[in-house]
Design a protein around this motif. Structure first.
Motif, PDB file in Angstrom:
ATOM      1  N   HIS A  55     -11.148  59.106  61.364  1.00  0.00           N
ATOM      2  CA  HIS A  55     -11.747  59.488  60.074  1.00  0.00           C
ATOM      3  C   HIS A  55     -12.061  60.979  60.059  1.00  0.00           C
ATOM      4  O   HIS A  55     -12.896  61.449  60.844  1.00  0.00           O
ATOM      5  CB  HIS A  55     -13.026  58.704  59.781  1.00  0.00           C
ATOM      6  CG  HIS A  55     -13.662  59.129  58.486  1.00  0.00           C
ATOM      7  ND1 HIS A  55     -13.046  58.930  57.268  1.00  0.00           N
ATOM      8  CD2 HIS A  55     -14.815  59.787  58.212  1.00  0.00           C
ATOM      9  CE1 HIS A  55     -13.819  59.424  56.308  1.00  0.00           C
ATOM     10  NE2 HIS A  55     -14.889  59.951  56.848  1.00  0.00           N
ATOM     11  N   HIS A  57     -11.710  64.839  57.353  1.00  0.00           N
ATOM     12  CA  HIS A  57     -11.305  65.544  56.137  1.00  0.00           C
ATOM     13  C   HIS A  57     -10.814  66.889  56.659  1.00  0.00           C
ATOM     14  O   HIS A  57     -11.567  67.866  56.687  1.00  0.00           O
ATOM     15  CB  HIS A  57     -12.480  65.700  55.173  1.00  0.00           C
ATOM     16  CG  HIS A  57     -13.266  64.424  54.983  1.00  0.00           C
ATOM     17  ND1 HIS A  57     -12.914  63.485  54.046  1.00  0.00           N
ATOM     18  CD2 HIS A  57     -14.361  63.923  55.618  1.00  0.00           C
ATOM     19  CE1 HIS A  57     -13.773  62.466  54.109  1.00  0.00           C
ATOM     20  NE2 HIS A  57     -14.647  62.709  55.061  1.00  0.00           N
ATOM     21  N   HIS A 203     -15.560  55.322  52.701  1.00  0.00           N
ATOM     22  CA  HIS A 203     -16.846  55.462  53.388  1.00  0.00           C
ATOM     23  C   HIS A 203     -17.684  54.232  53.057  1.00  0.00           C
ATOM     24  O   HIS A 203     -17.764  53.848  51.892  1.00  0.00           O
ATOM     25  CB  HIS A 203     -17.603  56.692  52.887  1.00  0.00           C
ATOM     26  CG  HIS A 203     -16.917  57.994  53.175  1.00  0.00           C
ATOM     27  ND1 HIS A 203     -16.270  58.736  52.218  1.00  0.00           N
ATOM     28  CD2 HIS A 203     -16.784  58.685  54.325  1.00  0.00           C
ATOM     29  CE1 HIS A 203     -15.786  59.836  52.759  1.00  0.00           C
ATOM     30  NE2 HIS A 203     -16.072  59.832  54.033  1.00  0.00           N
ATOM     31  N   HIS A 240     -17.880  54.944  59.007  1.00  0.00           N
ATOM     32  CA  HIS A 240     -19.322  54.945  59.312  1.00  0.00           C
ATOM     33  C   HIS A 240     -19.868  53.552  59.634  1.00  0.00           C
ATOM     34  O   HIS A 240     -20.025  53.230  60.794  1.00  0.00           O
ATOM     35  CB  HIS A 240     -20.147  55.610  58.201  1.00  0.00           C
ATOM     36  CG  HIS A 240     -19.768  57.043  57.990  1.00  0.00           C
ATOM     37  ND1 HIS A 240     -19.906  57.979  58.986  1.00  0.00           N
ATOM     38  CD2 HIS A 240     -19.206  57.693  56.946  1.00  0.00           C
ATOM     39  CE1 HIS A 240     -19.469  59.141  58.554  1.00  0.00           C
ATOM     40  NE2 HIS A 240     -19.032  59.002  57.327  1.00  0.00           N
ATOM     41  N   ASP A 292     -15.245  62.707  61.569  1.00  0.00           N
ATOM     42  CA  ASP A 292     -15.566  63.067  60.194  1.00  0.00           C
ATOM     43  C   ASP A 292     -15.132  64.523  60.002  1.00  0.00           C
ATOM     44  O   ASP A 292     -14.581  65.146  60.905  1.00  0.00           O
ATOM     45  CB  ASP A 292     -17.048  62.843  59.861  1.00  0.00           C
ATOM     46  CG  ASP A 292     -17.244  62.484  58.370  1.00  0.00           C
ATOM     47  OD1 ASP A 292     -16.314  62.705  57.572  1.00  0.00           O
ATOM     48  OD2 ASP A 292     -18.321  61.991  58.018  1.00  0.00           O
TER      49      ASP A 292
HETATM   50 ZN   LIG Z   1     -16.038  61.263  55.730  1.00  0.00          ZN
END
Ligand SMILES: [Zn+2]
Length: 421
Positions: A55, A57, A203, A240, A292
């Motif tokens: 996960h 970005h 998420h 998460h 993340d």
């Molecule tokens: Zn995220």
């Protein structure tokens, strides 16, 4: 042409590894170099499966050091989203390329990415030679009136990713979260993802507020709501899961979705709870590990985060045996989730692997898994191979200087304080 590694260590043995057509053709003491092979001398190094950052970005490398130390919603709505509105394809392309250099250097071979201009991210992944599942966030402010447009955009983005990507950058859907996407859009994603057999990233249950809001609005907890709209299935990654309870974990296990824990981002954004790993494992939930985004972590070094994951879980359980180094490495290499697809280093598996320097102090003595998780960081990686193609050798990623320079230009253009030197 085949790629052959000679004289590396694996499971305490000296072995060779032959990669052909992107796959591991053979691995073992009997593997020898042959005329015409591309050869890597693996002496003084150990073979390790590539890490899967499940996960992130990636293009948010451009946001590093910008608006740190703020609460999640203030950080997102006042600082991140306004700048993101001004970003274009080239910003995302170079931000993603910068992330790829960092991930290649620290041993990640595959990542799951959720970001705007996802087709530009897919192109960056292909050019960098990595693997990824890329998807554009779908956000309609939980407003049914905005849903049709948001779904049409998601469909168009999926097509553009498929055109820009290829074998290595695969397309998916990414409804941002249950608090930012309407029920209508969530149901649409569930239907289209099933029709097209593409993965979904969302998420889920990152903060206590999200759980309270969901319970107040829908009369049920987040995972139950997601199941009711049809999105809890074996093609879904839930990022998460910090605030999931036992019954939700059992439901997730039953449906076969994968939960990806992001311990460092959770700590930095102070979400107030540790992912309930022991309950998840007991329920049989498929698991992965993520960093993340580099705007909220701020590192992409998954080995460093693997250590944090293990230490947090041990402390939370008041039990040093709560998770072992070997199990942590299995999670970090995607081998605890069918969807993430980590397959280890056997014949027939994709030739995605690392060579780590066992002569360096961190790995010179003792058991390898413990050395990797507790002593080393991504800096221990010497060689990174994806699909039989060498992306880093001797710690050098070709073209890295240009990527750094171009990413700085893009950050500067966006007013994010890119340094010129
Ligand atoms: Zn995220």
């Amino acid at each position: 042409m085949a790629l052959v590694v000679t004289g590396a260590s694996l499971g305490g043995e000296r072995v060779g590894l032959r990669a052909e057509h992107g796959l591991i053709a053979a691995v073992g003491p009997e593997v020898q170099r042959e005329p015409g092979d591309e050869v890597i001398d693996g002496s003084g190094m150990a073979l390790v499966p590539g890490l899967v950052n499940a996960h992130t970005h990636a293009a948010m490398t451009l946001f590093r050091g910008y608006a740190d130390d703020l609460p999640l919603m203030e950080w997102l709505t006042k600082h991140i989203w306004p700048v993101e509105k001004r970003m274009d394809d080239d910003d995302v392309y170079w931000g993603t390329r910068l992330a790829c250099v960092e991930m290649i250097r620290t041993g990640t071979t595959c990542f799951w990415d959720m970001y705007w201009h996802a087709h530009a991210a897919a192109r960056a992944v292909e050019d960098a030679g990595m693997r990824a599942v890329t998807a554009a966030p779908l956000i309609d402010d939980s407003d049914d009136a905005k849903s049709a447009r948001a779904c049409a955009d998601a469909e168009a983005s999926l097509e553009r990713i498929s055109e820009a990507g290829g074998e290595r950058a695969r397309a998916g859907f990414a409804p941002h979260a249950i608090y930012s996407v309407s029920e209508r859009s969530l149901r649409w994603v569930a239907r289209r993802a099933a029709e097209l057999a593409v993965p979904v990233q969302i998420h889920l249950s990152e903060t206590e507020d999200e759980v309270e809001q969901c319970t107040a609005q829908h009369g049920e907890r987040p995972a139950v709501y997601l199941d009711r709209v049809g999105l809890l299935g074996p093609r879904t990654v839930l990022a998460h899961g910090t605030w999931l309870d036992r019954s939700e974990l059992e439901l997730i296990a039953d449906r076969g979705a994968t939960v990806v824990t992001n311990p460092v981002a959770n700590l930095k954004l102070a979400v107030g709870r540790v992912f309930p790993y022991r309950e998840a494992r007991a329920a049989g939930v498929e698991l992965g590990l993520g960093t993340d985004g580099p705007g909220s972590n701020n590192s992409l070094d998954l080995l460093a985060d693997a250590k944090t994951f293990a230490l947090l879980q041990k402390n939370e359980a008041r039990d040093p045996a709560a998770v072992t180094a070997a199990e942590t490495l299995a999670i970090a290499t995607g081998q605890r989730s069918g969807l993430l697809g980590g397959r280890g280093l056997g014949p027939g598996a994709p030739a995605d692997f690392l060579l780590v320097r066992t002569g360096d102090p961190e790995l010179a003595v003792g058991e390898l898994d413990a050395g990797l998780i507790y002593a080393a960081s991504g800096a221990i990686v010497d060689t990174t191979v994806v699909g039989g193609r060498v992306l880093m050798r001797g710690g050098v990623v070709d073209g890295a200087d240009e990527v750094v320079a171009r990413a700085r230009e893009r950050a500067s253009r966006l007013g994010l304080g890119g340094r010129a030197f």
